[in-house]
Design a protein around this motif. Sequence first.
Motif, PDB file in Angstrom:
ATOM      1  N   UNK A  89       0.891  -1.272  -0.158  1.00  0.00           N
ATOM      2  CA  UNK A  89      -0.108   0.133  -0.019  1.00  0.00           C
ATOM      3  C   UNK A  89       0.948   1.425   0.151  1.00  0.00           C
ATOM      4  N   UNK A  90       1.903   1.450   0.873  1.00  0.00           N
ATOM      5  CA  UNK A  90       2.580   2.431   0.769  1.00  0.00           C
ATOM      6  C   UNK A  90       3.491   2.616  -0.564  1.00  0.00           C
ATOM      7  N   UNK A  91       4.012   1.513  -0.883  1.00  0.00           N
ATOM      8  CA  UNK A  91       4.471   1.624  -2.287  1.00  0.00           C
ATOM      9  C   UNK A  91       3.576   2.414  -3.429  1.00  0.00           C
ATOM     10  N   UNK A  92       2.455   1.816  -3.498  1.00  0.00           N
ATOM     11  CA  UNK A  92       1.471   2.103  -4.340  1.00  0.00           C
ATOM     12  C   UNK A  92       1.014   3.464  -4.267  1.00  0.00           C
ATOM     13  N   UNK A  93       0.887   4.044  -3.169  1.00  0.00           N
ATOM     14  CA  UNK A  93       0.605   5.195  -2.756  1.00  0.00           C
ATOM     15  C   UNK A  93       1.511   6.501  -2.665  1.00  0.00           C
ATOM     16  N   UNK A  94       2.657   6.006  -2.463  1.00  0.00           N
ATOM     17  CA  UNK A  94       3.633   7.147  -2.247  1.00  0.00           C
ATOM     18  C   UNK A  94       3.873   8.384  -3.142  1.00  0.00           C
ATOM     19  N   UNK A  95       3.435   8.393  -4.545  1.00  0.00           N
ATOM     20  CA  UNK A  95       3.667   9.218  -5.336  1.00  0.00           C
ATOM     21  C   UNK A  95       2.302   9.917  -5.675  1.00  0.00           C
ATOM     22  N   UNK A  96       1.239   9.500  -5.119  1.00  0.00           N
ATOM     23  CA  UNK A  96       0.016   9.992  -5.507  1.00  0.00           C
ATOM     24  C   UNK A  96      -0.463  11.158  -5.026  1.00  0.00           C
ATOM     25  N   UNK A  97       0.079  12.057  -4.073  1.00  0.00           N
ATOM     26  CA  UNK A  97      -0.021  13.307  -3.735  1.00  0.00           C
ATOM     27  C   UNK A  97      -1.412  13.202  -2.774  1.00  0.00           C
ATOM     28  N   UNK A  98      -1.974  12.267  -2.188  1.00  0.00           N
ATOM     29  CA  UNK A  98      -3.006  12.413  -1.241  1.00  0.00           C
ATOM     30  C   UNK A  98      -2.691  11.987   0.032  1.00  0.00           C
ATOM     31  N   UNK A  99      -3.390  12.307   0.776  1.00  0.00           N
ATOM     32  CA  UNK A  99      -3.355  11.819   2.480  1.00  0.00           C
ATOM     33  C   UNK A  99      -3.847  10.602   2.491  1.00  0.00           C
ATOM     34  N   UNK A 100      -3.355   9.719   3.198  1.00  0.00           N
ATOM     35  CA  UNK A 100      -3.748   8.358   3.286  1.00  0.00           C
ATOM     36  C   UNK A 100      -3.393   7.699   4.465  1.00  0.00           C
ATOM     37  N   UNK A 101      -4.285   6.747   5.162  1.00  0.00           N
ATOM     38  CA  UNK A 101      -3.883   6.088   6.184  1.00  0.00           C
ATOM     39  C   UNK A 101      -4.362   4.504   6.086  1.00  0.00           C
ATOM     40  N   UNK A 102      -3.718   3.573   6.776  1.00  0.00           N
ATOM     41  CA  UNK A 102      -3.959   2.296   6.716  1.00  0.00           C
ATOM     42  C   UNK A 102      -4.461   1.816   8.076  1.00  0.00           C
ATOM     43  N   UNK A 103      -5.859   1.271   8.016  1.00  0.00           N
ATOM     44  CA  UNK A 103      -6.551   1.038   9.359  1.00  0.00           C
ATOM     45  C   UNK A 103      -6.737  -0.650   9.529  1.00  0.00           C
ATOM     46  N   UNK A 104      -6.604  -1.246  10.644  1.00  0.00           N
ATOM     47  CA  UNK A 104      -7.008  -2.415  10.902  1.00  0.00           C
ATOM     48  C   UNK A 104      -8.462  -2.745  11.323  1.00  0.00           C
ATOM     49  N   UNK A 105      -9.249  -3.674  10.697  1.00  0.00           N
ATOM     50  CA  UNK A 105     -10.633  -3.848  11.225  1.00  0.00           C
ATOM     51  C   UNK A 105     -10.678  -5.212  11.395  1.00  0.00           C
ATOM     52  N   UNK A 106     -11.777  -5.697  12.211  1.00  0.00           N
ATOM     53  CA  UNK A 106     -11.859  -7.036  12.577  1.00  0.00           C
ATOM     54  C   UNK A 106     -13.428  -7.393  12.113  1.00  0.00           C
ATOM     55  N   UNK A 107     -13.536  -8.816  11.985  1.00  0.00           N
ATOM     56  CA  UNK A 107     -14.925  -9.527  11.833  1.00  0.00           C
ATOM     57  C   UNK A 107     -15.130  -9.558  10.157  1.00  0.00           C
ATOM     58  N   UNK A 108     -16.353  -9.948   9.930  1.00  0.00           N
ATOM     59  CA  UNK A 108     -16.654  -9.982   8.523  1.00  0.00           C
ATOM     60  C   UNK A 108     -16.517  -8.720   7.718  1.00  0.00           C
TER      61      UNK A 108
END
Length: 171
Positions: A89-108
Amino acid sequence: MTESPAYHREETRILQGPVLVGVAPGQRAVVLDQAAALASAAMLPLVCAFVDVTVYPVDGTTGGQMAPIDPDGVDEDAELIPRSLQDAVSSQLQNKGIDWSLVPLAGEPAHALARHGAEIGASLIVVGAREQKLGSAIKELTGGSVARQLLHRQDRPVLVVPVDPRVPDEQ
């Protein structure tokens, strides 16, 4: 002919909350690319969510405490989000010029994405379509797709990105 008023992009924004995209190890890059392009065009942050189906939310919220479904199979050193996915994810978004985050979720996955979308006020949820494989067809028959479940379980728009389109050559 009358002159139309000048519109500023910020004044005409329809989408207000972040774009929420479901991500998973081995997922086709096109899903994250499309979500990032949409977030960039709408000047919105991108929230990438990894849903771990081996844990469940203890208090029913997405950001709360998680517990393993099988406590005997717990790896104490395991990360909430696989390192390979974090790197991809970091590699794919590194030069996109957007604010992004990666969060863990649980369950279905459909429940977790819908619940988190509501919690963060997401403008829409982006997921990838199922690939055209025998295993996917069996899963579709037994449990339905995440996209289909999302369409019926919450009120946010859902963008389903085709990952393996099969269009006949003659069309």
